[in-house]
Design a protein around this motif. Structure first.
Motif, PDB file in Angstrom:
ATOM      1  N   LEU A 242      71.338  40.181  88.986  1.00  0.00           N
ATOM      2  CA  LEU A 242      71.272  39.014  88.094  1.00  0.00           C
ATOM      3  C   LEU A 242      72.520  38.143  88.236  1.00  0.00           C
ATOM      4  N   MET A 243      73.697  38.766  88.326  1.00  0.00           N
ATOM      5  CA  MET A 243      74.937  37.992  88.489  1.00  0.00           C
ATOM      6  C   MET A 243      74.940  37.228  89.809  1.00  0.00           C
ATOM      7  N   ASN A 244      74.489  37.876  90.881  1.00  0.00           N
ATOM      8  CA  ASN A 244      74.452  37.213  92.185  1.00  0.00           C
ATOM      9  C   ASN A 244      73.497  36.029  92.215  1.00  0.00           C
ATOM     10  N   GLU A 245      72.511  36.058  91.342  1.00  0.00           N
ATOM     11  CA  GLU A 245      71.547  34.958  91.236  1.00  0.00           C
ATOM     12  C   GLU A 245      71.965  33.942  90.167  1.00  0.00           C
ATOM     13  N   SER A 246      73.165  34.123  89.605  1.00  0.00           N
ATOM     14  CA  SER A 246      73.682  33.279  88.510  1.00  0.00           C
ATOM     15  C   SER A 246      72.740  33.291  87.319  1.00  0.00           C
ATOM     16  N   LEU A 247      72.234  34.479  87.001  1.00  0.00           N
ATOM     17  CA  LEU A 247      71.279  34.645  85.913  1.00  0.00           C
ATOM     18  C   LEU A 247      71.753  35.682  84.897  1.00  0.00           C
ATOM     19  N   LYS A 248      73.024  35.708  84.595  1.00  0.00           N
ATOM     20  CA  LYS A 248      73.561  36.676  83.639  1.00  0.00           C
ATOM     21  C   LYS A 248      73.271  36.209  82.214  1.00  0.00           C
ATOM     22  N   PHE A 249      72.752  37.127  81.406  1.00  0.00           N
ATOM     23  CA  PHE A 249      72.445  36.841  80.001  1.00  0.00           C
ATOM     24  C   PHE A 249      72.389  38.161  79.248  1.00  0.00           C
ATOM     25  N   SER A 250      72.518  38.074  77.937  1.00  0.00           N
ATOM     26  CA  SER A 250      72.467  39.272  77.096  1.00  0.00           C
ATOM     27  C   SER A 250      71.024  39.541  76.672  1.00  0.00           C
TER      28      SER A 250
ATOM     29  N   MET B 248      61.504  31.140  72.409  1.00  0.00           N
ATOM     30  CA  MET B 248      61.398  29.698  72.650  1.00  0.00           C
ATOM     31  C   MET B 248      60.237  29.383  73.584  1.00  0.00           C
ATOM     32  N   LYS B 249      60.126  30.156  74.652  1.00  0.00           N
ATOM     33  CA  LYS B 249      59.039  29.936  75.613  1.00  0.00           C
ATOM     34  C   LYS B 249      57.681  30.212  74.970  1.00  0.00           C
ATOM     35  N   LEU B 250      57.585  31.266  74.176  1.00  0.00           N
ATOM     36  CA  LEU B 250      56.321  31.640  73.554  1.00  0.00           C
ATOM     37  C   LEU B 250      55.831  30.552  72.602  1.00  0.00           C
ATOM     38  N   VAL B 251      56.736  29.992  71.827  1.00  0.00           N
ATOM     39  CA  VAL B 251      56.379  28.920  70.887  1.00  0.00           C
ATOM     40  C   VAL B 251      55.832  27.696  71.633  1.00  0.00           C
ATOM     41  N   ASN B 252      56.314  27.477  72.838  1.00  0.00           N
ATOM     42  CA  ASN B 252      55.904  26.300  73.606  1.00  0.00           C
ATOM     43  C   ASN B 252      54.657  26.515  74.459  1.00  0.00           C
ATOM     44  N   CYS B 253      54.081  27.695  74.432  1.00  0.00           N
ATOM     45  CA  CYS B 253      52.870  27.949  75.216  1.00  0.00           C
ATOM     46  C   CYS B 253      51.731  27.090  74.687  1.00  0.00           C
ATOM     47  N   GLN B 254      51.022  26.455  75.609  1.00  0.00           N
ATOM     48  CA  GLN B 254      49.932  25.559  75.251  1.00  0.00           C
ATOM     49  C   GLN B 254      48.580  26.265  75.232  1.00  0.00           C
TER      50      GLN B 254
ATOM     51  N   GLU C  92      65.830  37.584  74.308  1.00  0.00           N
ATOM     52  CA  GLU C  92      64.873  37.538  73.201  1.00  0.00           C
ATOM     53  C   GLU C  92      64.731  36.122  72.650  1.00  0.00           C
ATOM     54  N   GLU C  93      65.844  35.414  72.533  1.00  0.00           N
ATOM     55  CA  GLU C  93      65.807  34.026  72.063  1.00  0.00           C
ATOM     56  C   GLU C  93      65.025  33.150  73.046  1.00  0.00           C
ATOM     57  N   ALA C  94      65.296  33.313  74.333  1.00  0.00           N
ATOM     58  CA  ALA C  94      64.603  32.526  75.352  1.00  0.00           C
ATOM     59  C   ALA C  94      63.105  32.833  75.351  1.00  0.00           C
ATOM     60  N   PHE C  95      62.768  34.106  75.238  1.00  0.00           N
ATOM     61  CA  PHE C  95      61.356  34.504  75.192  1.00  0.00           C
ATOM     62  C   PHE C  95      60.659  33.842  74.005  1.00  0.00           C
TER      63      PHE C  95
ATOM     64  N   MET D  77      77.291  33.850  79.911  1.00  0.00           N
ATOM     65  CA  MET D  77      75.956  34.260  79.509  1.00  0.00           C
ATOM     66  C   MET D  77      75.411  33.207  78.544  1.00  0.00           C
ATOM     67  N   THR D  78      74.180  32.792  78.818  1.00  0.00           N
ATOM     68  CA  THR D  78      73.591  31.747  77.981  1.00  0.00           C
ATOM     69  C   THR D  78      72.088  31.927  77.852  1.00  0.00           C
ATOM     70  N   ILE D  79      71.564  31.299  76.836  1.00  0.00           N
ATOM     71  CA  ILE D  79      70.113  31.260  76.677  1.00  0.00           C
ATOM     72  C   ILE D  79      69.503  30.473  77.836  1.00  0.00           C
ATOM     73  N   ALA D  80      70.216  29.459  78.311  1.00  0.00           N
ATOM     74  CA  ALA D  80      69.717  28.674  79.449  1.00  0.00           C
ATOM     75  C   ALA D  80      69.520  29.570  80.672  1.00  0.00           C
ATOM     76  N   ASN D  81      70.434  30.505  80.906  1.00  0.00           N
ATOM     77  CA  ASN D  81      70.268  31.439  82.024  1.00  0.00           C
ATOM     78  C   ASN D  81      69.029  32.301  81.824  1.00  0.00           C
ATOM     79  N   ALA D  82      68.815  32.751  80.592  1.00  0.00           N
ATOM     80  CA  ALA D  82      67.643  33.578  80.303  1.00  0.00           C
ATOM     81  C   ALA D  82      66.360  32.776  80.490  1.00  0.00           C
ATOM     82  N   LEU D  83      66.361  31.518  80.067  1.00  0.00           N
ATOM     83  CA  LEU D  83      65.188  30.663  80.268  1.00  0.00           C
ATOM     84  C   LEU D  83      64.916  30.458  81.759  1.00  0.00           C
ATOM     85  N   THR D  84      65.979  30.221  82.511  1.00  0.00           N
ATOM     86  CA  THR D  84      65.837  30.056  83.964  1.00  0.00           C
ATOM     87  C   THR D  84      65.294  31.336  84.592  1.00  0.00           C
TER      88      THR D  84
END
Length: 90
Positions: free
Chosen positions: A36-44, A54-60, A49-52, A1-8
């Motif tokens: 989510l596991m079958n799509e290789s997208l497992k995250f906590s 990060m994405k929100l801060v980068n919104c233009q 929340e961390e990924a969200f 489980m990673t933030i990278a998976n959540a971002l993806t």
């Protein structure tokens, strides 16, 4: 489980209606997690929340931020509905 998976997941699910539909149709939290596991997208939830954040801060543009917030609202409701459904069947 990673933030990278959540971002993806966020990037992909915002555009992939098939993935969103599959998650919407999942009858239980177990099935939901399996999708989510079958799509290789497992995250906590914390990683999501961390990924969200990060994405929100980068919104233009304001519209981009609003779309992301709407996506998060969908996700939160979906997670809550699976939590409630599993508690009822327990």
């Amino acid at each position: 489980m990673t933030i990278a998976n959540a971002l993806t997941f966020i990037k992909r699910a915002q555009k992939d209606s098939g993935l969103r539909s599959a998650l919407n149709r999942a009858p239980s939290a177990v099935e939901f997690s399996l999708i989510l596991m079958n799509e290789s997208l497992k995250f906590s939830s914390h990683e999501f929340e961390e990924a969200f954040s990060m994405k929100l801060v980068n919104c233009q543009e304001p519209e981009e931020a609003e779309d992301l917030r709407a996506f998060k609202a969908w996700w939160d409701l979906l997670c809550m509905s699976h939590t409630r459904a599993d508690k009822k069947t327990a």
